[in-house]
Design a protein around this motif. Structure first.
Motif, PDB file in Angstrom:
ATOM      1  N   VAL A  88      -2.700 -18.610   0.097  1.00  0.00           N
ATOM      2  CA  VAL A  88      -2.296 -18.157   1.433  1.00  0.00           C
ATOM      3  C   VAL A  88      -3.057 -18.987   2.459  1.00  0.00           C
ATOM      4  O   VAL A  88      -4.289 -19.005   2.468  1.00  0.00           O
ATOM      5  CB  VAL A  88      -2.596 -16.649   1.619  1.00  0.00           C
ATOM      6  N   ARG A  89      -2.318 -19.692   3.290  1.00  0.00           N
ATOM      7  CA  ARG A  89      -2.911 -20.517   4.344  1.00  0.00           C
ATOM      8  C   ARG A  89      -2.513 -20.051   5.741  1.00  0.00           C
ATOM      9  O   ARG A  89      -3.110 -20.471   6.722  1.00  0.00           O
ATOM     10  CB  ARG A  89      -2.507 -21.976   4.168  1.00  0.00           C
ATOM     11  N   GLU A  90      -1.492 -19.232   5.825  1.00  0.00           N
ATOM     12  CA  GLU A  90      -0.990 -18.789   7.125  1.00  0.00           C
ATOM     13  C   GLU A  90      -1.212 -17.283   7.267  1.00  0.00           C
ATOM     14  O   GLU A  90      -0.616 -16.491   6.540  1.00  0.00           O
ATOM     15  CB  GLU A  90       0.491 -19.119   7.252  1.00  0.00           C
ATOM     16  N   VAL A 112       5.207 -10.412  -4.003  1.00  0.00           N
ATOM     17  CA  VAL A 112       4.901 -10.950  -2.668  1.00  0.00           C
ATOM     18  C   VAL A 112       4.555  -9.807  -1.708  1.00  0.00           C
ATOM     19  O   VAL A 112       3.599  -9.913  -0.936  1.00  0.00           O
ATOM     20  CB  VAL A 112       6.067 -11.814  -2.128  1.00  0.00           C
ATOM     21  N   ALA A 113       5.303  -8.722  -1.764  1.00  0.00           N
ATOM     22  CA  ALA A 113       4.972  -7.567  -0.925  1.00  0.00           C
ATOM     23  C   ALA A 113       3.601  -7.012  -1.305  1.00  0.00           C
ATOM     24  O   ALA A 113       2.816  -6.620  -0.438  1.00  0.00           O
ATOM     25  CB  ALA A 113       6.045  -6.488  -1.053  1.00  0.00           C
ATOM     26  N   ALA A 114       3.294  -7.008  -2.596  1.00  0.00           N
ATOM     27  CA  ALA A 114       1.998  -6.496  -3.059  1.00  0.00           C
ATOM     28  C   ALA A 114       0.843  -7.351  -2.545  1.00  0.00           C
ATOM     29  O   ALA A 114      -0.185  -6.814  -2.119  1.00  0.00           O
ATOM     30  CB  ALA A 114       1.970  -6.427  -4.584  1.00  0.00           C
ATOM     31  N   ILE A 115       0.987  -8.678  -2.574  1.00  0.00           N
ATOM     32  CA  ILE A 115      -0.134  -9.514  -2.118  1.00  0.00           C
ATOM     33  C   ILE A 115      -0.315  -9.369  -0.609  1.00  0.00           C
ATOM     34  O   ILE A 115      -1.451  -9.336  -0.119  1.00  0.00           O
ATOM     35  CB  ILE A 115      -0.003 -10.995  -2.562  1.00  0.00           C
ATOM     36  N   ARG A 116       0.766  -9.245   0.124  1.00  0.00           N
ATOM     37  CA  ARG A 116       0.652  -9.009   1.571  1.00  0.00           C
ATOM     38  C   ARG A 116      -0.086  -7.692   1.834  1.00  0.00           C
ATOM     39  O   ARG A 116      -0.966  -7.619   2.688  1.00  0.00           O
ATOM     40  CB  ARG A 116       2.031  -8.971   2.225  1.00  0.00           C
ATOM     41  N   ARG A 117       0.300  -6.647   1.096  1.00  0.00           N
ATOM     42  CA  ARG A 117      -0.324  -5.330   1.266  1.00  0.00           C
ATOM     43  C   ARG A 117      -1.797  -5.368   0.887  1.00  0.00           C
ATOM     44  O   ARG A 117      -2.668  -4.881   1.618  1.00  0.00           O
ATOM     45  CB  ARG A 117       0.414  -4.286   0.411  1.00  0.00           C
ATOM     46  N   GLU A 118      -2.112  -5.952  -0.270  1.00  0.00           N
ATOM     47  CA  GLU A 118      -3.499  -5.997  -0.742  1.00  0.00           C
ATOM     48  C   GLU A 118      -4.395  -6.781   0.219  1.00  0.00           C
ATOM     49  O   GLU A 118      -5.516  -6.379   0.493  1.00  0.00           O
ATOM     50  CB  GLU A 118      -3.570  -6.597  -2.146  1.00  0.00           C
ATOM     51  N   ILE A 119      -3.892  -7.895   0.721  1.00  0.00           N
ATOM     52  CA  ILE A 119      -4.686  -8.686   1.672  1.00  0.00           C
ATOM     53  C   ILE A 119      -4.986  -7.855   2.913  1.00  0.00           C
ATOM     54  O   ILE A 119      -6.120  -7.818   3.394  1.00  0.00           O
ATOM     55  CB  ILE A 119      -3.967 -10.005   2.029  1.00  0.00           C
ATOM     56  N   TYR A 120      -3.980  -7.161   3.422  1.00  0.00           N
ATOM     57  CA  TYR A 120      -4.198  -6.351   4.609  1.00  0.00           C
ATOM     58  C   TYR A 120      -5.174  -5.199   4.319  1.00  0.00           C
ATOM     59  O   TYR A 120      -6.098  -4.944   5.094  1.00  0.00           O
ATOM     60  CB  TYR A 120      -2.889  -5.809   5.177  1.00  0.00           C
ATOM     61  N   GLU A 121      -4.966  -4.493   3.204  1.00  0.00           N
ATOM     62  CA  GLU A 121      -5.831  -3.361   2.882  1.00  0.00           C
ATOM     63  C   GLU A 121      -7.288  -3.782   2.707  1.00  0.00           C
ATOM     64  O   GLU A 121      -8.194  -3.062   3.130  1.00  0.00           O
ATOM     65  CB  GLU A 121      -5.358  -2.673   1.598  1.00  0.00           C
ATOM     66  N   THR A 174       1.169 -14.350   7.696  1.00  0.00           N
ATOM     67  CA  THR A 174       2.255 -14.709   8.610  1.00  0.00           C
ATOM     68  C   THR A 174       3.238 -15.689   7.990  1.00  0.00           C
ATOM     69  O   THR A 174       4.382 -15.767   8.424  1.00  0.00           O
ATOM     70  CB  THR A 174       1.696 -15.311   9.913  1.00  0.00           C
ATOM     71  N   GLY A 175       2.804 -16.456   7.008  1.00  0.00           N
ATOM     72  CA  GLY A 175       3.685 -17.393   6.325  1.00  0.00           C
ATOM     73  C   GLY A 175       4.041 -16.870   4.948  1.00  0.00           C
ATOM     74  O   GLY A 175       3.737 -15.736   4.598  1.00  0.00           O
TER      75      GLY A 175
END
Length: 154
Positions: A103-105, A62-71, A78-79
């Motif tokens: 990811v919808r949020e 989950v941390a990886a997908i948040r990071r990859e999306i941002y990068e 946010t959700g």
């Protein structure tokens, strides 16, 4: 004697895991309020793909997908990303386990990150993906839409 047998089994498993490493990857099907998906084109690979990448040592998926999306897109998740499915692929003599999240949020506007290897970003209707969309991306979108059953293979 039993201890020696267990130790032998332990070392065989270690050698086996070193010979055929396993990796975990994450991908995101980012869906907006009009049911469009965000796809990216890489600088090093032709075609359109879902954003994502590898899970780093000590990092949760989950941390990886948040990071990859941002990068890749500068979007902030946010959700809670929803795990859609875990897949398997075997390439280059390596077992890989891609995890697809929906990811919808999120907040922000999708733009290419400063240190990203992304050449282009686009929002596309789920029923009208662009030419050049990778076959695996097309399969994942079809599964998401309920047009085909989830595969265990990427």
């Amino acid at each position: 004697m039993l201890l020696l047998a267990r130790m032998g089994s332990y070392w065989r498993n270690i050698v086996r895991s070193v010979r055929s490493p396993k990796t975990v990857g994450v991908r995101a099907l980012i869906v907006d309020e009009t049911n469009r998906v965000l796809l990216v084109r890489h600088t090093y690979l032709p075609g359109w793909f879902t954003p994502g990448g590898g899970v780093e040592k000590g990092e949760s998926p989950v941390a990886a997908i948040r990071r990859e999306i941002y990068e890749e897109t500068t979007l902030q998740v946010t959700g809670e990303p929803q795990c859609f499915h875990v897949y398997f692929t075997n390439r280059e003599s390596r077992d890989d386990y891609p995890i697809l999240y929906v990811v919808r949020e999120y907040s922000g506007n999708a733009t290419i990150g400063d240190e990203s290897e992304i050449a282009e970003i686009g929002w596309f209707p789920v029923d009208s993906l662009p030419d050049g969309t990778s076959p695996s991306t097309r399969r994942r979108v079809a599964e998401f839409r309920g047009l085909s059953p989830k595969s265990d293979r990427w």
